[in-house]
Design an enzyme around this catalytic site. Structure first.
Site, short mmCIF file in Angstrom:
data_model
loop_
_atom_site.label_atom_id
_atom_site.label_comp_id
_atom_site.label_asym_id
_atom_site.label_seq_id
_atom_site.Cartn_x
_atom_site.Cartn_y
_atom_site.Cartn_z
N SER A 142 46.57 49.95 40.85
CA SER A 142 48.01 50.08 40.54
C SER A 142 48.13 50.77 39.19
O SER A 142 47.13 50.84 38.45
CB SER A 142 48.63 48.68 40.46
OG SER A 142 49.92 48.73 39.86
N TYR A 155 48.30 39.78 37.96
CA TYR A 155 48.26 41.05 38.72
C TYR A 155 47.55 42.11 37.89
O TYR A 155 46.70 42.86 38.41
CB TYR A 155 49.69 41.46 39.07
CG TYR A 155 49.82 42.62 40.03
CD1 TYR A 155 49.69 42.43 41.41
CD2 TYR A 155 50.11 43.90 39.58
CE1 TYR A 155 49.83 43.50 42.30
CE2 TYR A 155 50.25 44.96 40.45
CZ TYR A 155 50.12 44.77 41.81
OH TYR A 155 50.27 45.83 42.68
N1 LIG Z 1 54.59 48.94 46.13
C1 LIG Z 1 54.21 49.28 44.92
O1 LIG Z 1 55.02 49.69 44.08
C2 LIG Z 1 52.76 49.21 44.52
C3 LIG Z 1 52.40 49.73 43.29
C4 LIG Z 1 51.07 49.67 42.90
C5 LIG Z 1 50.12 49.11 43.74
N2 LIG Z 1 50.50 48.60 44.95
C6 LIG Z 1 49.46 48.02 45.78
O2 LIG Z 1 49.49 48.62 47.06
C7 LIG Z 1 48.95 47.71 48.02
C8 LIG Z 1 49.88 47.62 49.22
O3 LIG Z 1 51.09 47.02 48.79
P1 LIG Z 1 52.52 47.37 49.41
O4 LIG Z 1 53.35 47.84 48.29
O5 LIG Z 1 52.38 48.19 50.62
O6 LIG Z 1 53.03 45.89 49.75
P2 LIG Z 1 53.52 45.20 51.12
O7 LIG Z 1 53.87 43.81 50.72
O8 LIG Z 1 54.57 46.04 51.77
O9 LIG Z 1 52.21 45.22 52.01
C9 LIG Z 1 51.10 44.45 51.69
C10 LIG Z 1 50.48 43.92 52.97
O10 LIG Z 1 49.32 43.14 52.62
C11 LIG Z 1 49.32 41.98 53.46
N3 LIG Z 1 48.57 40.89 52.84
C12 LIG Z 1 48.95 40.05 51.84
N4 LIG Z 1 47.98 39.15 51.59
C13 LIG Z 1 46.96 39.42 52.45
C14 LIG Z 1 45.69 38.84 52.69
N5 LIG Z 1 45.28 37.77 51.98
N6 LIG Z 1 44.90 39.38 53.65
C15 LIG Z 1 45.32 40.45 54.38
N7 LIG Z 1 46.54 41.02 54.22
C16 LIG Z 1 47.34 40.52 53.26
C17 LIG Z 1 50.78 41.63 53.62
O11 LIG Z 1 50.98 40.78 54.74
C18 LIG Z 1 51.42 43.01 53.75
O12 LIG Z 1 51.48 43.41 55.10
C19 LIG Z 1 48.75 46.39 47.27
O13 LIG Z 1 47.40 46.25 46.90
C20 LIG Z 1 49.63 46.54 46.05
O14 LIG Z 1 49.21 45.74 44.98
C21 LIG Z 1 51.80 48.64 45.36
#
Ligand SMILES: NC(=O)c1ccc[n+]([C@@H]2O[C@H](COP(=O)([O-])OP(=O)(O)OC[C@H]3O[C@@H](n4cnc5c(N)ncnc54)[C@H](O)[C@@H]3O)[C@@H](O)[C@H]2O)c1
Length: 272
Positions: A142, A155
């Site tokens: 991230s 985080y």
């Molecule tokens: N959205 C943002 O702005 C952002 C920014 C930086 C990094 N990220 C990272 O991107 C990645 C995806 O996040 P996103 O934004 O798509 O979020 P999201 O919540 O839309 O999707 C995340 C998915 O991970 C699944 N999940 C949660 N815990 C889990 C587990 N223990 N085992 C398996 N699956 C699990 C959830 O059910 C969900 O479907 C994450 O690692 C997040 O930290 C997101």
């Protein structure tokens, strides 16, 4: 033919957001997919989208924090497809709150999913990626793996750790002439359900946090998936997603630890 045609790609956390968009985009580009999530409903929806894009897919319920299950899953996927070429360790959760207010359990949960989930996926699949002769590990950190902000200590810790782990692995693979490429991804704000799915300490309002996130997150998951896959094609060490990520990365590099003063002021104004 694309870079991904016929390759077997594993995507964790594929039931929503970036993981779903990556799965659909990989399917469109001819990959064969192993998708997983703890959210069965979201996973089934992604499976249907991937099938509609014409790809072969297996969908499994999997909690990335459960090490033995991840190791068994990796073997099952390798056996099912005959090889594994790409692993996107994407599953993640958000948690907001001060160090003083969060419990050890809150911190453990974030580390278990956001850090150990990535380590589990990487270690479990690495022998299969090596065996394929053409592997690629893509770990999702991230912008919070590049700088820290108040209220995100757990985080931040997990995402900094993912960055360190991934950057070390990339160098090991290169120095050891191993046939596995390694990329660390640092998204800025992506319009997903991460804040709505997230948790927080008592006293913070879930809806307020989610609404603030929705205002800040500017990049679509589809755009994020395209940027990630372009970085994979080019074997980039680091992929930044969104103008916010680019600006913040430069800002932190220029100011060194001085960035903390400005971010602290922003956090204070927002009650963090
Ligand atoms: N959205 C943002 O702005 C952002 C920014 C930086 C990094 N990220 C990272 O991107 C990645 C995806 O996040 P996103 O934004 O798509 O979020 P999201 O919540 O839309 O999707 C995340 C998915 O991970 C699944 N999940 C949660 N815990 C889990 C587990 N223990 N085992 C398996 N699956 C699990 C959830 O059910 C969900 O479907 C994450 O690692 C997040 O930290 C997101």
């Amino acid at each position: 033919m694309t870079h991904f045609t016929g390759k077997v790609a594993v995507v964790t956390g594929a039931g929503s957001g970036i993981g779903r968009a990556l799965s659909v985009e990989l399917a469109r580009r001819g990959a064969r997919l192993a998708i997983s999530d703890v959210d069965q409903v979201g996973l089934v929806e992604t499976e249907a989208l991937v099938k509609a894009a014409g790809a072969e897919v297996r969908a499994d319920s999997l909690d990335v924090s459960q090490r033995e299950l991840v190791v068994a899953y990796a073997d099952t996927v390798a056996e099912h497809f005959g090889a594994v070429h790409l692993v996107f360790n994407n599953a993640g959760i958000a948690f907001t709150g001060s160090v003083e207010k969060m419990t050890f359990k809150d911190i453990d949960r974030v580390m278990d999913v956001d850090f150990w989930g990535v380590v589990n996926g990487t270690k479990a699949f690495l022998p299969h990626l090596v065996a394929s002769g053409d592997g690629h590990v893509v770990n999702i950190s991230s912008v919070f793996g590049l700088f820290a902000v108040p209220s995100q200590s757990a985080y931040n810790a997990a995402k900094f750790a993912v960055r360190g782990f991934t950057e070390a692995l990339r160098q090991e693979m290169i120095n050891g002439d191993r046939p596995v490429k390694v990329t660390c991804v640092h998204p800025g704000g992506i319009k997903t359900n991460i804040a709505r799915n997230g948790e927080q300490v008592e006293g913070l309002d879930h809806d307020d946090l989610a609404t603030s996130f929705d205002k800040l997150a500017r990049t679509s998951p589809a755009k994020a998936a395209n940027v990630i896959l372009k970085g994979v094609e080019k074997n980039k060490a680091r992929v930044l997603i969104g103008a916010d990520a680019w600006v913040l990365d430069k800002f932190v590099r220029i100011t060194g630890s001085g960035y903390q003063g400005l971010i602290r002021t922003f956090g204070k104004r927002n009650g963090l």
